[in-house]
Motif scaffolding. Structure first.
Motif: not given
Ligand code: ATP
Ligand code: MG
Lengths: 306, 370
Positions: B266-295
């Motif tokens: 699950r991911s937030r959609i970047s503001t510029a692409n709100l309403g543009k990114l639709a179901v079925g689209d090829d997408a890329m999700m980005f997470i910064r190294p510092e935003a990941l944590d061990l679980a």
């Protein structure tokens, strides 16, 4: 041994080093300095028939130099007006040729040096190729262009600009054009060399700061190109003052070049000492003039080699 | 402080023959701003700057400075001053003559010029160095002289083409602060070009991210970093981990993405692409190294990623863990060093967690070269 010599030998080995050093010494001493010294020696001696050389009359004298200034002993004039006039006219004309060449060549060199692209190499080649042709042939080619029934006159008269052919040769225009043309490359290439290494951003920086084009040249390009300009001017001046072929072929009948007088002394009059004295005077005057101009424009001797 | 003079690029195209160096750029730069163009080498940054300074006529579109169309106005007549990538100080002029060159052109007397040059030398902390030649100064000092020379022309807009790139790291960081201070003091518009995202983020009010002649995104540093508009912006500005996939669901400003390797995330959609990114689209999700944590290993969920550790490194302020990622790229995790003990996990599978808000989804696109 000074350290630069030690470096030199370390780099090239003793044998190769000595050989190279020997050749350079032979060239400068054997082929330049000694012959010039013997000319100098000649110039201070009277012109004697061979049996008397080394005899009692063979003493050092200033006769030959006096002749240039005062003319023949007991002559009708106080001064050797004819030869002196030729002498000064040659110097002034050589200066004019140099200035004319500089004005003509600086824009060409600037364009060649600051423009990028393949057409620059072609342009440079087009400048060089004519110089594969012998100097004398080039001078005669100009005669064909400037002659009374030459190409230029045919065009000028044919198109009605002139009524009668203009005598470019008698008016020395052909001579100046020939001299200018003969040494164009020697002016262009030293200037081109320095200007090519001038960072184009400097020209743009000056423009960006509000400078019009002529200010950019005055403050940025010309100061930078000064070593090239002085080395080009020196060469062109020395060579045109000492030119012989162009004045022989393109000079008008009444206007002699000083080198032609020297040539006459050596060749027609068989008066080597007199010729040597004239040559020495020309050489020394030219060197002094160049040094004076260099001092005026604050150019160092080292810059000339650039 | 005056409001300053703004710069606008309107539908700007620049072509060299068939090659398009700048494609339809539209930029509004507010007066008095520190504005940066950020992009990799060859993307057209210098070309844009040359169009603003007047050395290059746009193929199409307009450059407006203070609302005035600059068409047909030469570089020596524009209210801009350019600081070149290599500074281009005049080597044969003394430092003070360099600085006051624009006044010399304007016909000021030597006395006036010297006075003004000395004031500027004081400002750049080089008093008493005016009689030196540029070659007698250090790199950082030359840098400051170039700035003073440009400022002496009293431009409305100062254009800087990667002026710090020739300096070493320490000096570069120092000069960043200094440049920013100078900009605040003189209050004029700065347009700054760099391929260094750190420079752009620390100094700028606004940043335009460029890719191969196209402006991908314009925004302030936080927006660019946290809310990238394109895959390129996300991967070029700062380090980022990419997860490729297809959009499975869109709920409001969140998307569920079926990733190629890491299950449904699950991911937030970047503001510029709100309403543009639709179901079925090829997408890329980005997470910064510092935003990941061990679980705890093996935890499953829409914000957990499990992967094999390939290697680890200790960077001082962080422990970095590298895991097998998508398309040959590694996933990088940066764990802050609080002095905790740290085991070697190489070869083991590990599970990472992140907050959905820290992941950002954009349409699939070109990534920045590493
Ligand atoms: N005069 C020109 N003729 C042809 N192509 C050019 C010209 N100037 C630039 N280009 C091309 O335009 C593109 C953009 O060049 P530009 O100099 O703007 O890049 P840049 O973003 O400043 O890169 P860098 O960070 O390396 O300085 C490059 O691909 C370059 O090859
Ligand atoms: Mg550039």
């Amino acid at each position: 041994m000074p350290s630069f010599l030690k470096d030199f030998f370390n780099r090239n080995g003793t044998l190769m080093g000595s050989l190279m050093l020997g050749l350079v010494l032979f060239w400068t001493v054997g082929l330049i300095i000694l012959p010039q010294l013997s000319m100098l020696d000649f110039s201070f001696r009277p012109n004697l028939p061979p049996p008397e050389i080394g005899g009692p009359k063979d003493v050092y004298t200033l006769e030959n130099y006096k002749y240039l200034v005062f003319g023949p002993e007991g002559g009708s004039q106080d001064y050797n007006a004819v030869d002196l006039k030729v002498f000064f006219r040659t110097l002034v004309a050589a200066v004019c040729v140099t200035i004319f060449n500089l004005i003509l060549c600086y824009p060409i060199a600037y364009y060649l040096g600051q423009t990028k692209g393949n057409h620059i190499r072609i342009l440079a080649l087009m400048l060089i190729i004519p110089y594969w042709i012998n100097e004398i042939l080039r001078a005669f080619a100009l005669r064909i262009i400037f002659g009374e029934s030459g190409v230029l006159n045919t065009i000028l008269v044919g198109s009605g600009i002139f009524d009668t052919p203009f005598d470019f040769i008698r008016n020395d225009i052909a001579l100046y054009a020939g001299l200018g043309y003969a040494y164009i490359l020697l002016m262009i290439f030293p200037i081109y060399n320095v200007i090519e290494s001038l960072d184009h951003n400097q020209i743009e920086a000056a423009r960006d700061l509000g400078a019009p084009w002529w200010r950019i040249h005055k403050r940025v390009v010309i100061p930078y190109a000064k070593p090239g300009i002085s080395s080009g001017c020196t060469m062109v001046f020395m060579l045109s003052a000492g030119a012989l072929a162009a004045p022989q072929i393109l000079g008008g009948p009444s206007s002699l070049w000083f080198t032609q007088l020297i040539y006459q002394q050596f060749n027609d009059n068989s008066d080597w000492p007199q010729g040597a004295a004239y040559a020495v005077v020309l050489l020394v005057t030219c060197i002094l003039l160049v040094l004076a101009v260099m001092r005026l424009f604050k150019v160092n001797m080292g810059d000339i080699g650039k | 402080m005056s409001a300053g003079v703004g710069v606008d690029l309107e539908n700007l195209w620049i072509r060299f023959g068939d090659f398009v160096a700048v494609r339809d750029a539209n930029v509004h730069i507010k007066g008095g701003d520190f504005f940066s163009f950020l992009g990799p080498s060859g993307c057209g940054k210098t070309t844009i700057l040359r169009a603003v300074s007047g050395f290059l006529e746009p193929s199409e579109g307009n450059v407006l400075i203070g609302g005035n169309n600059m068409k047909g106005i030469g570089p020596n007549k524009r209210p801009t001053a350019l600081i070149f990538q290599n500074l281009a100080l005049f080597p044969l002029m003394k430092v003070w003559e360099n600085i006051s060159f624009s006044m010399e052109i304007a016909g000021a007397s030597a006395k006036e010029r010297r006075k003004r040059a000395d004031e500027l030398l004081d400002m750049i902390a080089l008093s008493d160095q005016g009689d030196k030649l540029p070659s007698e100064l250090s790199g950082g000092q030359r840098q400051r002289v170039a700035i003073a020379r440009a400022l002496c022309a009293e431009p409305d807009v100062l254009l800087l083409d990667e002026p710090l790139s020739a300096l070493d790291l320490k000096l570069r960081q120092h000069m960043r602060t200094e440049l920013r201070e100078i900009q605040k003091r003189v209050g004029i518009t700065f347009i700054y070009i760099t391929h260094d995202q750190g420079e752009a983020l620390t100094m700028s009010d606004d940043i335009a991210v460029m890719r191969a002649g196209v402006i991908d995104q314009i925004g302030d540093g936080k927006t660019i970093y946290n809310d990238p508009a394109t895959a390129f912006a996300a991967s070029f500005v700062g380090e980022n981990n990419v997860f490729r996939g297809k959009v499975l669901e869109v709920n409001g400003n969140e998307a569920l993405i079926r990733t190629n390797r890491s299950g449904d995330l699950r991911s937030r959609i970047s503001t510029a692409n709100l309403g543009k990114l639709a179901v079925g689209d090829d997408a890329m999700m980005f997470i910064r190294p510092e935003a990941l944590d061990l679980a705890p290993t093996g935890t499953k969920g829409e914000n957990f990623v499990t992967a094999q550790v390939t290697h680890e490194e200790f960077e001082g302020n962080t422990f970095n863990i590298f895991m097998e990622g998508d398309g040959g790229k590694e996933i990088k995790v940066a764990i802050p060093n609080h002095g905790q003990s740290f085991d070697d996990h190489t070869g083991q599978a590990m599970t990472l967690e992140y907050e959905v808000d820290n992941a950002v989804a954009v349409p699939a696109g070109e990534l920045a070269a590493e």
